[in-house]
Design an enzyme around this catalytic site. Structure first.
Site, PDB file in Angstrom:
ATOM      1  N   ASP A   2      -5.752   2.583  12.664  1.00  0.00           N
ATOM      2  CA  ASP A   2      -4.502   3.318  12.492  1.00  0.00           C
ATOM      3  C   ASP A   2      -4.687   4.667  11.797  1.00  0.00           C
ATOM      4  O   ASP A   2      -4.040   5.647  12.140  1.00  0.00           O
ATOM      5  CB  ASP A   2      -3.484   2.450  11.745  1.00  0.00           C
ATOM      6  CG  ASP A   2      -3.012   1.261  12.591  1.00  0.00           C
ATOM      7  OD1 ASP A   2      -2.959   1.407  13.826  1.00  0.00           O
ATOM      8  OD2 ASP A   2      -2.720   0.201  12.019  1.00  0.00           O
ATOM      9  N   SER A   8      -2.580  -9.639   7.633  1.00  0.00           N
ATOM     10  CA  SER A   8      -1.794  -8.413   7.755  1.00  0.00           C
ATOM     11  C   SER A   8      -1.063  -8.414   9.094  1.00  0.00           C
ATOM     12  O   SER A   8      -1.650  -8.709  10.134  1.00  0.00           O
ATOM     13  CB  SER A   8      -2.759  -7.221   7.650  1.00  0.00           C
ATOM     14  OG  SER A   8      -2.164  -6.059   8.170  1.00  0.00           O
ATOM     15  N   ASP A  22       0.810  -1.224   0.000  1.00  0.00           N
ATOM     16  CA  ASP A  22       0.000   0.000   0.000  1.00  0.00           C
ATOM     17  C   ASP A  22       0.840   1.270   0.000  1.00  0.00           C
ATOM     18  O   ASP A  22       0.578   2.196  -0.773  1.00  0.00           O
ATOM     19  CB  ASP A  22      -0.945   0.016   1.217  1.00  0.00           C
ATOM     20  CG  ASP A  22      -2.131  -0.930   1.023  1.00  0.00           C
ATOM     21  OD1 ASP A  22      -2.491  -1.221  -0.133  1.00  0.00           O
ATOM     22  OD2 ASP A  22      -2.692  -1.366   2.038  1.00  0.00           O
TER      23      ASP A  22
END
Ligand code: ARG
Length: 363
Positions: free
Chosen positions: A127, A179, A18
């Site tokens: 986050d 993740s 990302d």
């Protein structure tokens, strides 16, 4: 900040898919000048190699900041003293690193006269909130870009984008099924197959801990504290980071330190989360035990109530907030007497205090 231009962006770069796509898009689609910041919070990755990735996709500069000392001194220390665990279980691994990364982004942006900072968080997690709330508290005028969230690019789309633009994905292990975020304090594993809360986490998800079923025997380890901060392991000076690292190793070998929980995210989603946090949980168990020996009953009981709120604030991204600062003041006031040692017994899947002694016990 007034003359700073949003054409100059400081990006929190992790080296993953990302943030790599984000560098490329900010530079090539939006024509911005991007400085990538890679923050070492003890994740154990080759950050200089990752920095070269950012340069390869168009960043003007890529800086590696070794923030391990600062993370331990300014973020883990208050968290230990506050026995900080969200919903009674999660020791806030990622939630503790985000405000530090935000602080470093702001510092770098000021140093370079950049008018914007950027992160590569998606719109589903906590986050993004932690970055934006922290940056807003530290630098209200700074623009915050969130290209991954705003474009809602899926993982396959991001891979497609990388392929189309010749971005080498060789370093991204193909189709990582979950993740991971890790630092000195622990390892978080989420998403992918783990989203089914009934499915037991596959053994391959774990890297720091063996399965309790595969562990055998037991051993003792003595953790020493000074004013609420862990300093020694079996009498040897190690510093907070050293104590945590030693207990990560010993606890992990004992099959201790796995957390599997359904967590209530700040963004209103219930999410299945898996953590490997042997060192953090062992330190917190020992710290809490030493407080029983050294803190007055009323202080202990009131502190336990405030700790719940403290963990929620940290989880919610309110590290730089007036209430969090006030609670830090309360907690600091309680810790002077929390000096002494706790003996922990590690046995398969367990960590049990079996002895405690203090310089100034109230016992
Ligand atoms: N659920 C945890 C939290 O909200 C872990 C987040 C991990 N972050 C990540 N980008 N993988 O703090």
């Amino acid at each position: 900040m007034t003359s700073a231009s949003a054409d100059h962006v400081v990006l929190a770069y992790s080296g993953g898919l990302d943030t790599t796509v984000t560098v490329h898009r900010l530079v090539h689609e939006q024509g911005r000048d991007v400085v990538a910041v890679l923050v070492d919070v003890g994740q154990g990755e080759d950050l200089p190699a990752l920095a070269r990735r950012a340069l390869a996709v168009g960043a003007t500069d890529a800086v590696v900041v070794d923030a391990r000392e600062r993370f331990a001194a300014e973020f883990l220390t208050p968290a230990v003293r506050a026995n900080a665990r969200y919903e009674g279980r999660y020791p806030l691994v990622s939630a503790l690193s985000r405000p530090l990364i935000a602080q470093l982004l702001v510092e770098e942006a000021r140093r370079r006269g950049a008018g914007a900072v950027a992160h590569g968080c998606t719109g589903k997690g906590n986050d993004q909130v932690r970055f934006e709330v922290s940056i807003g508290a530290l630098a209200p005028g700074l623009e915050v870009l969130a290209p991954v969230r705003d474009s809602a690019m899926s993982r396959p789309e991001a891979i497609g984008y990388a392929d189309k633009h010749g971005i080498d994905l060789g370093w991204i292990s193909e189709a990582t099924p979950w993740s991971v975020d890790q630092n000195l304090w622990g390892r978080t594993i989420e998403a992918g197959v783990l989203e089914d809360p009934w499915l037991a986490p596959p053994e391959e998800a774990f890297e720091w801990t063996v399965s309790p079923a595969a562990a055998s025997g037991s051993r003792e380890v003595v953790v020493g504290f000074e004013a609420g901060v862990p300093t020694t392991v079996d009498g040897e000076q190690a510093g907070l980071a050293g104590v945590v690292a030693a207990l990560n190793r010993l606890g992990g070998q004992a099959g201790f330190g796995r957390v599997d929980m359904v967590e209530n995210r700040r963004v209103g989603i219930k999410s299945r989360e898996v953590y490997e946090v042997p060192g953090a949980l062992a330190v917190l168990a020992a710290h809490r035990d030493l407080e029983d020996l050294t803190l007055d009953r009323d202080v202990l009981h009131e502190k336990a109530r405030l700790e719940i709120r403290y963990a929620e604030l940290v989880y919610d991204g309110l590290w730089f907030s007036p209430l969090k600062a006030a609670l830090d003041g309360f907690v600091a006031e309680t810790q002077a007497a929390v000096t002494g040692e706790v003996r922990l017994e590690l046995s398969p899947g367990r960590c049990q205090p079996t002895g405690r002694r203090a310089d100034r016990p109230l016992y």
